[in-house]
Design an enzyme around this catalytic site. Structure first.
Site, PDB file in Angstrom:
ATOM      1  N   ARG A  25       0.852  -1.201   0.000  1.00 11.31           N
ATOM      2  CA  ARG A  25       0.000   0.000   0.000  1.00 11.31           C
ATOM      3  C   ARG A  25       0.885   1.247   0.000  1.00 11.31           C
ATOM      4  O   ARG A  25       0.559   2.253  -0.620  1.00 11.31           O
ATOM      5  CB  ARG A  25      -0.958   0.028   1.189  1.00 11.31           C
ATOM      6  CG  ARG A  25      -2.018   1.135   1.042  1.00 11.31           C
ATOM      7  CD  ARG A  25      -3.004   1.179   2.213  1.00 11.31           C
ATOM      8  NE  ARG A  25      -3.509  -0.133   2.478  1.00 11.31           N
ATOM      9  CZ  ARG A  25      -3.760  -0.611   3.700  1.00 11.31           C
ATOM     10  NH1 ARG A  25      -3.584   0.153   4.759  1.00 11.31           N
ATOM     11  NH2 ARG A  25      -4.192  -1.832   3.870  1.00 11.31           N
ATOM     12  N   ARG A  43      12.941  -4.827   6.972  1.00 14.81           N
ATOM     13  CA  ARG A  43      11.855  -5.579   7.624  1.00 14.81           C
ATOM     14  C   ARG A  43      10.534  -5.219   6.941  1.00 14.81           C
ATOM     15  O   ARG A  43      10.463  -5.184   5.732  1.00 14.81           O
ATOM     16  CB  ARG A  43      11.804  -5.280   9.126  1.00 14.81           C
ATOM     17  CG  ARG A  43      13.035  -5.707   9.897  1.00 14.81           C
ATOM     18  CD  ARG A  43      12.940  -5.229  11.322  1.00 14.81           C
ATOM     19  NE  ARG A  43      14.097  -5.620  12.085  1.00 14.81           N
ATOM     20  CZ  ARG A  43      14.153  -6.684  12.882  1.00 14.81           C
ATOM     21  NH1 ARG A  43      13.102  -7.465  13.006  1.00 14.81           N
ATOM     22  NH2 ARG A  43      15.248  -6.965  13.555  1.00 14.81           N
ATOM     23  N   ARG A  86      -2.358   7.948   9.452  1.00 17.60           N
ATOM     24  CA  ARG A  86      -2.415   6.523   9.131  1.00 17.60           C
ATOM     25  C   ARG A  86      -3.551   6.265   8.152  1.00 17.60           C
ATOM     26  O   ARG A  86      -4.684   6.726   8.347  1.00 17.60           O
ATOM     27  CB  ARG A  86      -2.625   5.705  10.414  1.00 17.60           C
ATOM     28  CG  ARG A  86      -3.026   4.277  10.156  1.00 17.60           C
ATOM     29  CD  ARG A  86      -2.826   3.356  11.340  1.00 17.60           C
ATOM     30  NE  ARG A  86      -3.760   2.252  11.339  1.00 17.60           N
ATOM     31  CZ  ARG A  86      -3.742   1.220  10.494  1.00 17.60           C
ATOM     32  NH1 ARG A  86      -2.816   1.154   9.548  1.00 17.60           N
ATOM     33  NH2 ARG A  86      -4.640   0.259  10.564  1.00 17.60           N
ATOM     34  N   ASP A 202     -13.218  -3.111   5.745  1.00 16.36           N
ATOM     35  CA  ASP A 202     -13.075  -4.272   4.843  1.00 16.36           C
ATOM     36  C   ASP A 202     -13.951  -5.456   5.251  1.00 16.36           C
ATOM     37  O   ASP A 202     -13.740  -6.574   4.784  1.00 16.36           O
ATOM     38  CB  ASP A 202     -11.600  -4.686   4.724  1.00 16.36           C
ATOM     39  CG  ASP A 202     -10.997  -5.126   6.035  1.00 16.36           C
ATOM     40  OD1 ASP A 202     -11.733  -5.260   7.037  1.00 16.36           O
ATOM     41  OD2 ASP A 202      -9.776  -5.353   6.064  1.00 16.36           O
TER      42      ASP A 202
HETATM   43  O1  LIG Z   1      -4.485  -2.306   6.536  1.00  9.75           O
HETATM   44  P1  LIG Z   1      -3.568  -2.008   7.682  1.00  9.75           P
HETATM   45  O2  LIG Z   1      -3.018  -0.661   7.664  1.00  9.75           O
HETATM   46  O3  LIG Z   1      -2.478  -3.037   7.821  1.00  9.75           O
HETATM   47  O4  LIG Z   1      -4.509  -2.149   8.985  1.00  9.75           O
HETATM   48  C1  LIG Z   1      -5.215  -3.301   9.410  1.00  9.75           C
HETATM   49  O5  LIG Z   1      -4.946  -4.499   8.692  1.00  9.75           O
HETATM   50  C2  LIG Z   1      -4.111  -5.396   9.440  1.00  9.75           C
HETATM   51  C3  LIG Z   1      -4.844  -6.652   9.748  1.00  9.75           C
HETATM   52  O6  LIG Z   1      -5.178  -7.315   8.593  1.00  9.75           O
HETATM   53  C4  LIG Z   1      -3.736  -4.626  10.693  1.00  9.75           C
HETATM   54  O7  LIG Z   1      -2.515  -3.991  10.493  1.00  9.75           O
HETATM   55  C5  LIG Z   1      -4.896  -3.684  10.843  1.00  9.75           C
HETATM   56  O8  LIG Z   1      -4.674  -2.560  11.657  1.00  9.75           O
HETATM   57  O1  LIG Z   2      -7.700  -5.352  12.366  1.00  6.40           O
HETATM   58  C1  LIG Z   2      -8.512  -5.465  11.458  1.00  6.40           C
HETATM   59  C2  LIG Z   2      -8.295  -4.891  10.190  1.00  6.40           C
HETATM   60  C3  LIG Z   2      -9.214  -5.060   9.212  1.00  6.40           C
HETATM   61  N1  LIG Z   2     -10.349  -5.776   9.474  1.00  6.40           N
HETATM   62  C4  LIG Z   2     -10.578  -6.324  10.676  1.00  6.40           C
HETATM   63  O2  LIG Z   2     -11.610  -6.968  10.883  1.00  6.40           O
HETATM   64  N2  LIG Z   2      -9.653  -6.149  11.647  1.00  6.40           N
END
Ligand SMILES: O=P(O)(O)O[C@H]1O[C@H](CO)[C@@H](O)[C@H]1O
Ligand SMILES: O=c1cc[nH]c(=O)[nH]1
Length: 252
Positions: A25, A43, A86, A202
């Site tokens: 992303r 990392r 973020r 999501d």
């Molecule tokens: O899409 P990102 O920014 O990674 O955020 C969400 O997705 C991840 C989990 O799948 C965790 O990092 C959560 O905080």
């Molecule tokens: O931490 C997360 C990120 C995306 N969707 C979720 O359900 N949990």
């Protein structure tokens, strides 16, 4: 100064940083910048710099979970970053905030372990008001559902023998759950930086609906595109406010 974990030099980092979990992303966001260049991929931390509408920005991935993300936020602030946004994803708690919606987080309920090691229990994880306002204004200028409110930061994505108390957080008024905002808000408050967060929904974090989790649908990709645009526009607004060059129309 070389930042030991991000493996970038502080002199190369502008004061404005967009952060996200996924290194790919970060690459997608960097694709929206002019003159983008990748500084390091160390990392889970992938760093790009470039310009958006004349504002120099860094784009950095922080990985999954507060402990790793905290390293990224700390090093960026040590490098001189003053403003962090973020751009993440989250699971929703309510049917009226379905997949494809955007949520601007005003505060995070701290259920993570990392911030408990940094500050006492009553310490709030709150967003900066100006950053939140700029994000919400930019997001609501676009199509789609946009909400503003409390989110929850959890450590566990999947249940163990204990259930993650999502129902309780939903009852308390949270809009959804993700995994790093508490660290971002607490560390930014502690170190005198300002931070905000926007997440694309999501799916549902609620256990009963978790089987439907699929972060790779078109509706989620479209929402991620919109939140990226909102974050970049918000950063331009904030940079213009900082230099006293803001116009009233941030979307021109
Ligand atoms: O899409 P990102 O920014 O990674 O955020 C969400 O997705 C991840 C989990 O799948 C965790 O990092 C959560 O905080
Ligand atoms: O931490 C997360 C990120 C995306 N969707 C979720 O359900 N949990």
């Amino acid at each position: 100064m070389l930042l030991p974990i991000l493996q970038i030099h502080s002199e190369d980092i502008p004061p404005y940083a967009v952060v996200c979990g996924d290194p790919f992303r970060a690459e997608k966001i960097a694709g929206k910048l002019t003159g983008a260049r990748e500084l390091a991929f160390s990392r889970e931390y992938r760093t790009f710099v470039g310009e958006y509408e004349g504002v120099s920005l860094a784009v950095v991935s922080h990985g999954v979970g507060c402990p790793g993300a905290a390293v990224c936020f700390e090093e960026l602030i040590r490098a001189g970053v003053t403003t962090l946004i973020r751009v993440g994803t989250a699971g929703s708690y309510t049917a009226d905030v379905p997949a494809g919606s955007l949520v601007v987080s005003t505060a995070a309920i701290r259920t993570d372990g990392l911030t408990r090691q940094l500050v006492p229990d009553g310490f709030p994880a709150v967003a900066d008001h100006e950053v939140t306002h700029a994000l919400y204004s930019a997001a609501t200028a676009m199509q789609g559902v946009v909400r503003k409110g409390m989110t929850v930061t959890v450590d566990a994505f999947f249940n163990g023998v204990e259930e993650i108390p999502h129902k309780k957080f939903k009852q308390a008024g949270a809009l959804g759950a993700e995994m790093e905002i508490a660290a971002l808000f607490v560390i930014s408050s502690l170190r005198g930086a300002r931070a905000g967060a926007i997440v694309a929904i999501d799916g549902f974090a609620d256990q009963d609906l978790a089987a439907e989790y699929d972060p790779h649908t078109n509706v989620v990709s479209d929402a991620v595109e919109r939140e990226i645009e909102a974050a970049l526009k918000a950063m331009v607004t904030l940079a213009q406010q900082d230099t006293g060059t803001e116009t009233n129309d941030i979307h021109s």
